[in-house]
Design an enzyme around this catalytic site. Structure first.
Site, PDB file in Angstrom:
ATOM      1  N   SER A  76      -3.661   9.774 -29.030  1.00  0.00           N
ATOM      2  CA  SER A  76      -5.031   9.987 -29.347  1.00  0.00           C
ATOM      3  C   SER A  76      -5.974  10.344 -28.137  1.00  0.00           C
ATOM      4  O   SER A  76      -6.142   9.427 -27.327  1.00  0.00           O
ATOM      5  CB  SER A  76      -5.679   8.761 -30.175  1.00  0.00           C
ATOM      6  OG  SER A  76      -6.755   9.062 -30.636  1.00  0.00           O
ATOM      7  N   ILE A 118      -8.404   7.583 -27.120  1.00  0.00           N
ATOM      8  CA  ILE A 118      -8.156   6.275 -26.322  1.00  0.00           C
ATOM      9  C   ILE A 118      -8.373   6.841 -24.870  1.00  0.00           C
ATOM     10  O   ILE A 118      -7.397   7.606 -24.352  1.00  0.00           O
ATOM     11  CB  ILE A 118      -6.550   5.771 -26.750  1.00  0.00           C
ATOM     12  CG1 ILE A 118      -6.511   5.280 -28.175  1.00  0.00           C
ATOM     13  CG2 ILE A 118      -6.434   4.810 -25.807  1.00  0.00           C
ATOM     14  CD1 ILE A 118      -5.138   4.961 -28.658  1.00  0.00           C
ATOM     15  N   GLU A 168      -5.562   7.479  -8.345  1.00  0.00           N
ATOM     16  CA  GLU A 168      -4.062   6.729  -8.239  1.00  0.00           C
ATOM     17  C   GLU A 168      -3.239   6.835  -7.152  1.00  0.00           C
ATOM     18  O   GLU A 168      -3.147   7.996  -6.711  1.00  0.00           O
ATOM     19  CB  GLU A 168      -3.209   7.063  -9.663  1.00  0.00           C
ATOM     20  CG  GLU A 168      -2.006   6.314  -9.736  1.00  0.00           C
ATOM     21  CD  GLU A 168      -2.594   5.085 -10.491  1.00  0.00           C
ATOM     22  OE1 GLU A 168      -2.219   3.912 -10.247  1.00  0.00           O
ATOM     23  OE2 GLU A 168      -3.339   5.137 -11.581  1.00  0.00           O
ATOM     24  N   ALA A 169      -3.057   6.015  -6.543  1.00  0.00           N
ATOM     25  CA  ALA A 169      -2.131   6.143  -5.255  1.00  0.00           C
ATOM     26  C   ALA A 169      -0.596   5.806  -5.647  1.00  0.00           C
ATOM     27  O   ALA A 169      -0.186   5.158  -6.824  1.00  0.00           O
ATOM     28  CB  ALA A 169      -2.412   5.024  -4.238  1.00  0.00           C
ATOM     29  N   LYS A 175      -0.360  10.499   1.327  1.00  0.00           N
ATOM     30  CA  LYS A 175      -0.789   9.230   1.626  1.00  0.00           C
ATOM     31  C   LYS A 175       0.343   8.866   2.635  1.00  0.00           C
ATOM     32  O   LYS A 175       1.507   9.156   2.286  1.00  0.00           O
ATOM     33  CB  LYS A 175      -0.437   8.601   0.688  1.00  0.00           C
ATOM     34  CG  LYS A 175      -0.738   6.941   0.492  1.00  0.00           C
ATOM     35  CD  LYS A 175      -0.678   6.115  -0.767  1.00  0.00           C
ATOM     36  CE  LYS A 175      -0.405   4.528  -0.386  1.00  0.00           C
ATOM     37  NZ  LYS A 175      -0.183   3.961  -1.650  1.00  0.00           N
ATOM     38  N   GLU A 229       0.029  -2.334  -4.065  1.00  0.00           N
ATOM     39  CA  GLU A 229       1.184  -1.621  -3.342  1.00  0.00           C
ATOM     40  C   GLU A 229       1.475  -0.260  -4.018  1.00  0.00           C
ATOM     41  O   GLU A 229       2.496   0.263  -3.680  1.00  0.00           O
ATOM     42  CB  GLU A 229       2.554  -2.480  -3.085  1.00  0.00           C
ATOM     43  CG  GLU A 229       2.154  -3.519  -1.916  1.00  0.00           C
ATOM     44  CD  GLU A 229       2.110  -2.829  -0.445  1.00  0.00           C
ATOM     45  OE1 GLU A 229       2.272  -1.488  -0.242  1.00  0.00           O
ATOM     46  OE2 GLU A 229       1.647  -3.420   0.575  1.00  0.00           O
ATOM     47  N   THR A 257       2.568   0.457  -7.052  1.00  0.00           N
ATOM     48  CA  THR A 257       3.933   0.598  -7.787  1.00  0.00           C
ATOM     49  C   THR A 257       3.861   0.973  -9.222  1.00  0.00           C
ATOM     50  O   THR A 257       4.789   0.968  -9.825  1.00  0.00           O
ATOM     51  CB  THR A 257       4.615  -0.704  -7.754  1.00  0.00           C
ATOM     52  OG1 THR A 257       3.734  -1.739  -8.183  1.00  0.00           O
ATOM     53  CG2 THR A 257       5.016  -1.184  -5.992  1.00  0.00           C
ATOM     54  N   ILE A 297       3.102   3.547 -11.099  1.00  0.00           N
ATOM     55  CA  ILE A 297       3.524   4.954 -11.685  1.00  0.00           C
ATOM     56  C   ILE A 297       5.044   4.842 -11.268  1.00  0.00           C
ATOM     57  O   ILE A 297       5.831   5.301 -12.139  1.00  0.00           O
ATOM     58  CB  ILE A 297       2.826   5.739 -10.995  1.00  0.00           C
ATOM     59  CG1 ILE A 297       1.569   6.375 -11.660  1.00  0.00           C
ATOM     60  CG2 ILE A 297       3.531   7.246 -11.078  1.00  0.00           C
ATOM     61  CD1 ILE A 297       0.882   7.488 -11.020  1.00  0.00           C
TER      62      ILE A 297
END
Length: 481
Positions: free
Chosen positions: A18, A21, A28-29, A57, A322, A324, A326
């Protein structure tokens, strides 16, 4: 990943989501395994970076974690090169005890490049003793989701707009039979991926899988996030994590703006004060109002239960220290594909999958706890609690072994390798008392000669890299940056 690996001719893949939401989407890293994920999907890296306003990064810059005023860098690449069958770290420790160069970052290309705001892709060479530059990405999470949505729909994934109102189970075995949207549409399926966030619509609300709470060791339970205008000057090729009075602040530089957040424990600071403190530390004008998220660090006791696999926040949450989050989505999915049953779902396969995945959660958990517990800080109630809290036996054993001679006792299947533990534990102030005896086999003169050569080669490699800004401008600049 499902559409690419399984195809959509035999398998019907349907996504129900949806637009109502919302997502955080402030930046995001990631960590280097995302490169493999992109390669499996056949994604062109420059296009991916361009479409998500991404930057590159090389690691994470930690400020004030050991104590105020002290900083260190956790790079993605290894230190030096291994020699005589053991890791470089042992030789550096011997040299440091001899009074030599105490800056271990000078023996790591990613650390040097990050300090000079340089970045480049390196190619393997038969004449070089050095490993390639290891890197990941920092991107706009909302744009990344949109990028993958376009990719998936082009490969036959069907998307249904709507909110799920009810869930139906098979009466004989409790498996999920179908879901029904608020407007009455029924979607049946043989297997379901629960990506419904912390609520765990299928994995918890329906199947009651249970939750393992790790907040006693990782007490932060809130995060306030806000994007801001990007600062003038060079774009840093790294994420910055600054320890604050009741947690820590992230800074993620993108091509078009900067993502910021304050991860904190509400037992030590109120939400309003945390928001004010974050807004006071931004590099530029905020682009949105701060958004506060609540969470409990831990994981579902069963991440795969019956015919449901929980992914992302539905499976659990390990704070973003750290980067993690994704990775865990991607690795949980690839492991499922490797163990995916053709027909019937058997308990042995499900149990084996959960054991493997939860072992990775435990390894990451211990690594995160070390950042908080191995510290000299006692200047605020939060840091006093972290320094003196009890820690898991698995972490205590690893710290004891490392304190003896610099060995983190890393298993081959673990995500964080020796170089990561070495960087963080030394950065946090845990200096080993001794080193591996093989490092004593060579003479002091030979040791100095070898390390001087390695450091010179690393320095020369970094000199040849373009600036981070120039690399992006040449290969993958976004149209909106």
């Amino acid at each position: 990943m499902l559409a690419k690996t399984l195809g959509t001719e035999i398998f019907n893949i349907t996504l129900v989501e949806s637009e109502e939401i919302g997502t955080v989407g402030v930046g995001e890293a990631t960590i280097p395994p995302i490169q493999l994920f992109n390669e499996i999907l056949g994604i062109n890296e420059d296009e991916f970076v361009r479409e998500t306003n991404a930057t590159f990064k090389l690691g994470i810059h930690f400020l004030d974690w050991r104590k105020p005023g002290v900083r260190y860098f956790h790079p993605f690449g290894q230190y030096g090169v291994d020699m005589d069958g053991i890791g470089f770290n042992a030789f550096w420790l011997r040299m440091a005890q001899m009074g030599g160069d105490g800056d271990y970052g000078r023996f790591n290309a990613e650390t040097l490049a990050a300090g000079q705001n340089r970045f480049g892709r390196t190619q393997k060479s038969l004449t070089s003793i050095l490993p390639d530059i290891n890197y990941a990405f920092q991107f706009d999470a909302s744009q990344y989701a949109a990028f993958l949505r376009r990719y998936s729909e082009a490969r036959g994934v069907k998307r249904i707009e709507g909110k799920i109102a009810t869930v139906t189970q098979h009466p004989e075995n409790g498996f999920i039979k179908s879901v029904q949207t608020e407007d009455g549409r029924i979607i049946e399926g043989d297997f379901f991926l629960d990506c419904s966030g912390f609520r765990g619509l299928l994995i918890e609300q329906t199947l009651k899988s249970g939750y393992e709470d790790w907040s006693a060791w990782l007490p932060c339970n809130r995060a306030v996030a806000v994007p801001c205008e990007k600062a003038p000057g060079p774009i840093a090729p790294y994420t910055r994590a600054t320890a604050r009075e009741a947690g820590w602040q992230w800074r993620i530089p993108l091509q078009h703006r900067t993502g910021n957040g304050y991860v904190f424990c509400n037992e030590f600071i109120g939400e309003d004060e945390a928001c004010d403190n974050l807004l006071a530390c931004l590099d530029g004008k905020p682009l949105k109002d701060p958004k506060v998220l609540s969470f409990v660090t831990g994981h579902r006791k069963k991440i795969w239960n019956k015919n449901v696999l929980a992914l992302g926040l539905a499976s659990g949450f390990l704070e973003p220290l750290e980067s993690t989050s994704i990775h865990l989505v991607q690795t949980c999915l690839t492991r499922f594909l490797a163990m995916m049953p053709k027909r019937d779902i058997d308990d042995a396969t499900v149990d084996a999958y959960n054991q493997i995945v939860l072992a990775e959660y435990v390894n990451i958990k211990d690594f995160l706890i070390a950042h908080y517990n191995v510290t000299e800080r006692e200047d605020t109630p939060f840091w006093k609690y972290c320094k003196h809290m009890s820690i898991p036996d698995s972490l205590k054993a690893r710290l004891d072994i490392f304190a003896r001679q610099g060995n983190a006792n890393v298993r081959p299947t673990e995500l964080f390798k020796e170089s990561s533990w070495f960087a963080v534990l030394l950065g946090q102030g845990l200096v080993p008392r001794d080193y591996h005896p093989v490092a004593d086999v060579i003479s002091e003169a030979d040791l100095k000669r070898r390390l001087d050569k390695i450091r010179a080669n690393i320095t020369e490699r970094v000199k040849g890299l373009p600036t981070h800004n120039d690399f992006i401008a040449r290969y993958c600049a976004s149209r909106t940056s």
